[in-house]
Design a protein around this motif. Structure first.
Motif, PDB file in Angstrom:
ATOM      1  N   ASP A 135       2.315  14.375  -9.358  1.00  0.00           N
ATOM      2  CA  ASP A 135       3.314  15.418  -9.601  1.00  0.00           C
ATOM      3  C   ASP A 135       3.713  15.485 -11.074  1.00  0.00           C
ATOM      4  OD1 ASP A 135       3.293  16.143  -6.960  1.00  0.00           O
ATOM      5  OD2 ASP A 135       5.167  15.115  -6.451  1.00  0.00           O
ATOM      6  N   CYS A 136       3.853  14.328 -11.717  1.00  0.00           N
ATOM      7  CA  CYS A 136       4.236  14.308 -13.131  1.00  0.00           C
ATOM      8  C   CYS A 136       3.137  14.869 -14.023  1.00  0.00           C
ATOM      9  CB  CYS A 136       4.596  12.891 -13.565  1.00  0.00           C
ATOM     10  SG  CYS A 136       6.242  12.422 -13.027  1.00  0.00           S
ATOM     11  N   HIS A 137       1.885  14.579 -13.689  1.00  0.00           N
ATOM     12  CA  HIS A 137       0.777  15.149 -14.470  1.00  0.00           C
ATOM     13  C   HIS A 137       0.783  16.673 -14.359  1.00  0.00           C
ATOM     14  CE1 HIS A 137      -1.460  11.702 -16.010  1.00  0.00           C
ATOM     15  NE2 HIS A 137      -1.183  11.073 -14.879  1.00  0.00           N
ATOM     16  N   ASP A 138       0.989  17.177 -13.140  1.00  0.00           N
ATOM     17  CA  ASP A 138       1.051  18.627 -12.947  1.00  0.00           C
ATOM     18  C   ASP A 138       2.233  19.238 -13.693  1.00  0.00           C
ATOM     19  OD1 ASP A 138      -1.166  18.455 -11.317  1.00  0.00           O
ATOM     20  OD2 ASP A 138      -0.011  18.558  -9.439  1.00  0.00           O
ATOM     21  N   ALA A 139       3.393  18.600 -13.576  1.00  0.00           N
ATOM     22  CA  ALA A 139       4.587  19.118 -14.248  1.00  0.00           C
ATOM     23  C   ALA A 139       4.435  19.072 -15.764  1.00  0.00           C
ATOM     24  CB  ALA A 139       5.819  18.327 -13.817  1.00  0.00           C
ATOM     25  N   ALA A 140       3.835  18.018 -16.283  1.00  0.00           N
ATOM     26  CA  ALA A 140       3.624  17.916 -17.731  1.00  0.00           C
ATOM     27  C   ALA A 140       2.669  19.000 -18.213  1.00  0.00           C
ATOM     28  CB  ALA A 140       3.096  16.530 -18.092  1.00  0.00           C
ATOM     29  N   ALA A 141       1.630  19.285 -17.436  1.00  0.00           N
ATOM     30  CA  ALA A 141       0.689  20.345 -17.811  1.00  0.00           C
ATOM     31  C   ALA A 141       1.384  21.706 -17.811  1.00  0.00           C
ATOM     32  CB  ALA A 141      -0.497  20.353 -16.854  1.00  0.00           C
ATOM     33  N   GLU A 150       2.114   4.390 -14.611  1.00  0.00           N
ATOM     34  CA  GLU A 150       0.691   4.053 -14.510  1.00  0.00           C
ATOM     35  C   GLU A 150       0.432   2.546 -14.534  1.00  0.00           C
ATOM     36  OE1 GLU A 150      -1.323   6.486 -17.405  1.00  0.00           O
ATOM     37  OE2 GLU A 150      -1.778   7.992 -15.882  1.00  0.00           O
ATOM     38  N   PRO A 151       1.034   1.792 -15.467  1.00  0.00           N
ATOM     39  CA  PRO A 151       0.796   0.333 -15.428  1.00  0.00           C
ATOM     40  C   PRO A 151       1.359  -0.316 -14.163  1.00  0.00           C
ATOM     41  CG  PRO A 151       1.743   0.970 -17.542  1.00  0.00           C
ATOM     42  CD  PRO A 151       1.774   2.177 -16.669  1.00  0.00           C
ATOM     43  N   GLN A 152       2.474   0.205 -13.664  1.00  0.00           N
ATOM     44  CA  GLN A 152       3.039  -0.346 -12.434  1.00  0.00           C
ATOM     45  C   GLN A 152       2.107  -0.093 -11.256  1.00  0.00           C
ATOM     46  OE1 GLN A 152       6.927   1.410 -12.086  1.00  0.00           O
ATOM     47  NE2 GLN A 152       7.783   0.145 -13.726  1.00  0.00           N
ATOM     48  N   ALA A 153       1.545   1.097 -11.178  1.00  0.00           N
ATOM     49  CA  ALA A 153       0.601   1.415 -10.107  1.00  0.00           C
ATOM     50  C   ALA A 153      -0.642   0.543 -10.222  1.00  0.00           C
ATOM     51  CB  ALA A 153       0.228   2.891 -10.150  1.00  0.00           C
ATOM     52  N   TRP A 154      -1.132   0.362 -11.421  1.00  0.00           N
ATOM     53  CA  TRP A 154      -2.307  -0.484 -11.631  1.00  0.00           C
ATOM     54  C   TRP A 154      -2.012  -1.922 -11.186  1.00  0.00           C
ATOM     55  CZ3 TRP A 154      -2.835  -4.861 -14.626  1.00  0.00           C
ATOM     56  CH2 TRP A 154      -4.120  -5.375 -14.730  1.00  0.00           C
ATOM     57  N   ASP A 206       8.056   8.827 -20.715  1.00  0.00           N
ATOM     58  CA  ASP A 206       8.986   8.004 -19.941  1.00  0.00           C
ATOM     59  C   ASP A 206       8.564   7.795 -18.490  1.00  0.00           C
ATOM     60  OD1 ASP A 206      10.504   7.822 -22.207  1.00  0.00           O
ATOM     61  OD2 ASP A 206      12.009   9.269 -21.567  1.00  0.00           O
ATOM     62  N   VAL A 207       7.844   8.733 -17.912  1.00  0.00           N
ATOM     63  CA  VAL A 207       7.489   8.589 -16.500  1.00  0.00           C
ATOM     64  C   VAL A 207       6.044   8.117 -16.344  1.00  0.00           C
ATOM     65  CG1 VAL A 207       7.345   9.747 -14.268  1.00  0.00           C
ATOM     66  CG2 VAL A 207       9.170  10.361 -15.863  1.00  0.00           C
ATOM     67  N   VAL A 208       5.095   8.869 -16.893  1.00  0.00           N
ATOM     68  CA  VAL A 208       3.684   8.543 -16.682  1.00  0.00           C
ATOM     69  C   VAL A 208       3.327   7.205 -17.327  1.00  0.00           C
ATOM     70  CG1 VAL A 208       1.313   9.269 -17.158  1.00  0.00           C
ATOM     71  CG2 VAL A 208       3.000  10.944 -16.404  1.00  0.00           C
ATOM     72  N   SER A 258       0.834  -1.207   0.000  1.00  0.00           N
ATOM     73  CA  SER A 258       0.000   0.000   0.000  1.00  0.00           C
ATOM     74  C   SER A 258       0.869   1.258   0.000  1.00  0.00           C
ATOM     75  CB  SER A 258      -0.963   0.000   1.184  1.00  0.00           C
ATOM     76  OG  SER A 258      -0.263  -0.053   2.396  1.00  0.00           O
ATOM     77  N   ARG A 259       2.016   1.223   0.687  1.00  0.00           N
ATOM     78  CA  ARG A 259       2.934   2.363   0.645  1.00  0.00           C
ATOM     79  C   ARG A 259       3.548   2.519  -0.735  1.00  0.00           C
ATOM     80  NH1 ARG A 259       5.872   0.601   5.742  1.00  0.00           N
ATOM     81  NH2 ARG A 259       7.593   0.504   4.283  1.00  0.00           N
ATOM     82  N   LEU A 260       3.855   1.400  -1.393  1.00  0.00           N
ATOM     83  CA  LEU A 260       4.383   1.460  -2.759  1.00  0.00           C
ATOM     84  C   LEU A 260       3.359   2.078  -3.702  1.00  0.00           C
ATOM     85  CD1 LEU A 260       6.533   0.727  -4.875  1.00  0.00           C
ATOM     86  CD2 LEU A 260       5.455  -1.534  -5.021  1.00  0.00           C
ATOM     87  N   LEU A 261       2.106   1.671  -3.570  1.00  0.00           N
ATOM     88  CA  LEU A 261       1.047   2.239  -4.410  1.00  0.00           C
ATOM     89  C   LEU A 261       0.886   3.731  -4.141  1.00  0.00           C
ATOM     90  CD1 LEU A 261      -1.202   1.941  -6.462  1.00  0.00           C
ATOM     91  CD2 LEU A 261      -2.713   1.250  -4.582  1.00  0.00           C
ATOM     92  N   GLU A 262       0.922   4.114  -2.884  1.00  0.00           N
ATOM     93  CA  GLU A 262       0.806   5.532  -2.545  1.00  0.00           C
ATOM     94  C   GLU A 262       1.951   6.332  -3.162  1.00  0.00           C
ATOM     95  OE1 GLU A 262       0.539   8.464   1.354  1.00  0.00           O
ATOM     96  OE2 GLU A 262       0.723   6.300   1.644  1.00  0.00           O
ATOM     97  N   ALA A 263       3.157   5.782  -3.140  1.00  0.00           N
ATOM     98  CA  ALA A 263       4.306   6.464  -3.744  1.00  0.00           C
ATOM     99  C   ALA A 263       4.110   6.622  -5.248  1.00  0.00           C
ATOM    100  CB  ALA A 263       5.587   5.694  -3.454  1.00  0.00           C
ATOM    101  N   HIS A 264       3.636   5.566  -5.918  1.00  0.00           N
ATOM    102  CA  HIS A 264       3.366   5.656  -7.358  1.00  0.00           C
ATOM    103  C   HIS A 264       2.335   6.744  -7.631  1.00  0.00           C
ATOM    104  CE1 HIS A 264       5.549   2.479  -9.430  1.00  0.00           C
ATOM    105  NE2 HIS A 264       5.287   1.661  -8.423  1.00  0.00           N
ATOM    106  N   GLU A 265       1.283   6.797  -6.825  1.00  0.00           N
ATOM    107  CA  GLU A 265       0.229   7.788  -7.038  1.00  0.00           C
ATOM    108  C   GLU A 265       0.743   9.209  -6.824  1.00  0.00           C
ATOM    109  OE1 GLU A 265      -2.733   6.252  -4.404  1.00  0.00           O
ATOM    110  OE2 GLU A 265      -3.559   4.916  -5.934  1.00  0.00           O
ATOM    111  N   LEU A 266       1.611   9.403  -5.832  1.00  0.00           N
ATOM    112  CA  LEU A 266       2.189  10.732  -5.612  1.00  0.00           C
ATOM    113  C   LEU A 266       3.065  11.160  -6.789  1.00  0.00           C
ATOM    114  CD1 LEU A 266       3.188  10.448  -1.847  1.00  0.00           C
ATOM    115  CD2 LEU A 266       1.398  11.898  -2.818  1.00  0.00           C
ATOM    116  N   ILE A 267       3.883  10.241  -7.271  1.00  0.00           N
ATOM    117  CA  ILE A 267       4.745  10.536  -8.420  1.00  0.00           C
ATOM    118  C   ILE A 267       3.903  10.863  -9.642  1.00  0.00           C
ATOM    119  CG2 ILE A 267       6.372   9.502 -10.066  1.00  0.00           C
ATOM    120  CD1 ILE A 267       7.540   7.973  -7.593  1.00  0.00           C
TER     121      ILE A 267
END
Length: 62
Positions: free
Chosen positions: A15-21, A44-48, A38-40, A3-12
């Motif tokens: 942030d990447c969606h905001d930075a890309a925008a 995303e598949p790893q988080a899923w 390269d990032v999103v 669950s901590r790994l998933l939370e870390a993926h979601e935070l990244i």
């Protein structure tokens, strides 16, 4: 731990969606392409995958 790994993926991802925008708004196509390609698209598949292996239960307290 998962669950901590998933939370870390979601935070990244957030942030990447905001930075890309922001990069797109500023006309920085190279940075936008890097973040999205390269990032999103990698994260995303790893988080899923991690989310699919979690079971919604309460944490056990000893």
């Amino acid at each position: 731990m998962l669950s901590r790994l998933l939370e870390a993926h979601e935070l990244i991802l957030a942030d990447c969606h905001d930075a890309a925008a922001r990069a797109q708004e500023m006309g920085d196509d190279g940075t936008n392409d890097f973040l999205v390609s390269d990032v999103v698209r990698t994260d995303e598949p790893q988080a899923w995958f991690v989310a699919e292996h979690l079971v919604d239960t309460s944490p056990v307290h000893a």
